[in-house]
Design a protein around this motif. Structure first.
Motif, PDB file in Angstrom:
ATOM      1  N   MET A  58      16.182  38.061 -38.726  1.00  0.00           N
ATOM      2  CA  MET A  58      14.731  38.194 -38.864  1.00  0.00           C
ATOM      3  C   MET A  58      14.120  36.807 -39.117  1.00  0.00           C
ATOM      4  SD  MET A  58      12.533  40.467 -41.606  1.00  0.00           S
ATOM      5  CE  MET A  58      13.290  42.029 -41.127  1.00  0.00           C
ATOM      6  N   GLY A  59      13.113  36.466 -38.328  1.00  0.00           N
ATOM      7  CA  GLY A  59      12.513  35.141 -38.438  1.00  0.00           C
ATOM      8  C   GLY A  59      13.204  34.120 -37.558  1.00  0.00           C
ATOM      9  N   HIS A  60      14.332  34.533 -36.938  1.00  0.00           N
ATOM     10  CA  HIS A  60      15.072  33.681 -36.021  1.00  0.00           C
ATOM     11  C   HIS A  60      15.076  34.351 -34.640  1.00  0.00           C
ATOM     12  CE1 HIS A  60      16.667  31.141 -39.296  1.00  0.00           C
ATOM     13  NE2 HIS A  60      16.721  32.276 -39.985  1.00  0.00           N
ATOM     14  N   TYR A  61      15.820  33.769 -33.708  1.00  0.00           N
ATOM     15  CA  TYR A  61      15.824  34.298 -32.342  1.00  0.00           C
ATOM     16  C   TYR A  61      17.234  34.316 -31.775  1.00  0.00           C
ATOM     17  CZ  TYR A  61      10.804  33.593 -32.780  1.00  0.00           C
ATOM     18  OH  TYR A  61       9.499  33.650 -33.215  1.00  0.00           O
ATOM     19  N   PHE A  62      17.440  35.188 -30.787  1.00  0.00           N
ATOM     20  CA  PHE A  62      18.754  35.386 -30.193  1.00  0.00           C
ATOM     21  C   PHE A  62      19.288  34.142 -29.473  1.00  0.00           C
ATOM     22  CE2 PHE A  62      18.590  40.320 -29.617  1.00  0.00           C
ATOM     23  CZ  PHE A  62      18.466  40.451 -30.989  1.00  0.00           C
ATOM     24  N   ASP A  63      18.427  33.181 -29.192  1.00  0.00           N
ATOM     25  CA  ASP A  63      18.852  31.964 -28.483  1.00  0.00           C
ATOM     26  C   ASP A  63      19.963  31.228 -29.233  1.00  0.00           C
ATOM     27  OD1 ASP A  63      16.457  31.816 -26.435  1.00  0.00           O
ATOM     28  OD2 ASP A  63      15.558  32.133 -28.401  1.00  0.00           O
ATOM     29  N   ILE A  64      20.084  31.454 -30.531  1.00  0.00           N
ATOM     30  CA  ILE A  64      21.073  30.759 -31.355  1.00  0.00           C
ATOM     31  C   ILE A  64      22.487  30.939 -30.809  1.00  0.00           C
ATOM     32  CG2 ILE A  64      21.241  32.736 -32.944  1.00  0.00           C
ATOM     33  CD1 ILE A  64      21.514  29.095 -34.077  1.00  0.00           C
ATOM     34  N   ILE A  65      22.812  32.141 -30.317  1.00  0.00           N
ATOM     35  CA  ILE A  65      24.171  32.394 -29.866  1.00  0.00           C
ATOM     36  C   ILE A  65      24.466  31.674 -28.562  1.00  0.00           C
ATOM     37  CG2 ILE A  65      23.592  34.546 -28.645  1.00  0.00           C
ATOM     38  CD1 ILE A  65      26.838  33.709 -30.612  1.00  0.00           C
ATOM     39  N   ASP A  66      23.461  31.523 -27.700  1.00  0.00           N
ATOM     40  CA  ASP A  66      23.670  30.814 -26.432  1.00  0.00           C
ATOM     41  C   ASP A  66      23.926  29.325 -26.677  1.00  0.00           C
ATOM     42  OD1 ASP A  66      23.355  33.114 -24.865  1.00  0.00           O
ATOM     43  OD2 ASP A  66      21.173  32.933 -24.945  1.00  0.00           O
ATOM     44  N   VAL A  67      23.247  28.763 -27.663  1.00  0.00           N
ATOM     45  CA  VAL A  67      23.470  27.363 -28.007  1.00  0.00           C
ATOM     46  C   VAL A  67      24.876  27.191 -28.590  1.00  0.00           C
ATOM     47  CG1 VAL A  67      22.671  25.398 -29.367  1.00  0.00           C
ATOM     48  CG2 VAL A  67      21.011  26.998 -28.403  1.00  0.00           C
TER      49      VAL A  67
END
Length: 256
Positions: free
Chosen positions: A120-129
């Motif tokens: 929450m407050g973050h985004y799913f893009d973190i895992i792709d990075v």
């Protein structure tokens, strides 16, 4: 700066010296300062117990900015990150501005592992990075946010529900976003190296929706010493309930 014009240079050197002493773990959480919630306490316990073995970097939203708090064996350094991340709807799962920011963090802080405690407050893009740099990834599902953005799964905060009408009445979301929400979460979770939950009950609830994903149960706590103590009952059993005993945590059931 007039008295110490190379402050930034010295901080940079200090950071880099510390970063190279141990492995660096990036922790994501939705709230951090002045919060006594269970997830936050759990993360602080991890840092306290393992800070001699790892450097921890806690990323969390604070108002309109993101803050990175680094823990170097008892020493704490905090940075308000100089990135503009335009916030979208609370139901948005992807944000390119956020992706650019976490990409920079992972490179600058030599991150070895990402451990998400709340998205929450973050985004799913973190895992792709993380995948881009072959960084190990772990997510702990402390609640049912992966099933429904209302987290507590209470219909209008009153009774247990299956999330089909609640969002319309509580958050004024016209369309039923649950199928899309759960589909995105399913793809998101499949990318992690390890998925953890704190109890068998949590695993059972989440597993009913994501039954093709491996989930491991690891209870809260670090280096727990189990006690074999068995109380001797003398008369009526006395039970103490601790924590915030509100409705969504079963307060009415306890009263009954």
């Amino acid at each position: 700066f007039r008295s110490f014009p190379i402050l930034h240079v010295c901080r940079n050197v200090y950071y880099n010296l510390n970063l190279r002493k141990k492995k660096n773990i990036l922790l994501l959480i939705h709230e951090w300062d002045n919060v006594i919630g269970g997830t936050t306490i759990h993360v602080k316990d991890i840092i306290s117990a393992l800070s001699k073995e790892f450097n921890f970097h806690v990323l969390f939203p604070m108002g309109s900015v993101y803050v990175l708090e680094s823990h170097f064996d008892g020493e704490v350094e905090r940075i308000k990150l100089p990135y503009i991340v335009e916030r979208k709807s609370r139901y948005s799962r992807f944000n390119n501005d956020y992706k650019v920011m976490v990409d920079s963090i992972m490179r600058a802080f030599a991150i070895d592992m990402v451990h998400i405690h709340h998205i929450m407050g973050h985004y799913f893009d973190i895992i792709d990075v993380a995948k881009k740099y072959n960084i190990e990834s772990v997510i702990t599902l402390h609640d049912t946010y992966s099933l429904c953005p209302c987290v507590g799964m209470l219909y209008c905060n009153k009774k247990y529900c299956d999330c089909k009408k609640c969002l319309t009445e509580t958050s004024r979301v016209i369309n039923n976003i649950i199928p899309e929400w759960q589909n995105d979460w399913s793809e998101f979770l499949k990318k992690f190296d390890k998925i953890l939950v704190p109890s068998n009950d949590t695993k059972k609830r989440i597993g009913t929706v994501y039954n093709d994903i491996k989930i491991d149960v690891v209870e809260h706590g670090v280096n727990i010493n189990k006690s074999n103590y068995v109380p001797t009952l003398d008369g009526k059993l006395k039970v103490a309930f601790t924590g915030v005993i509100c409705r969504h945590k079963g307060g009415e059931l306890l009263e009954k």
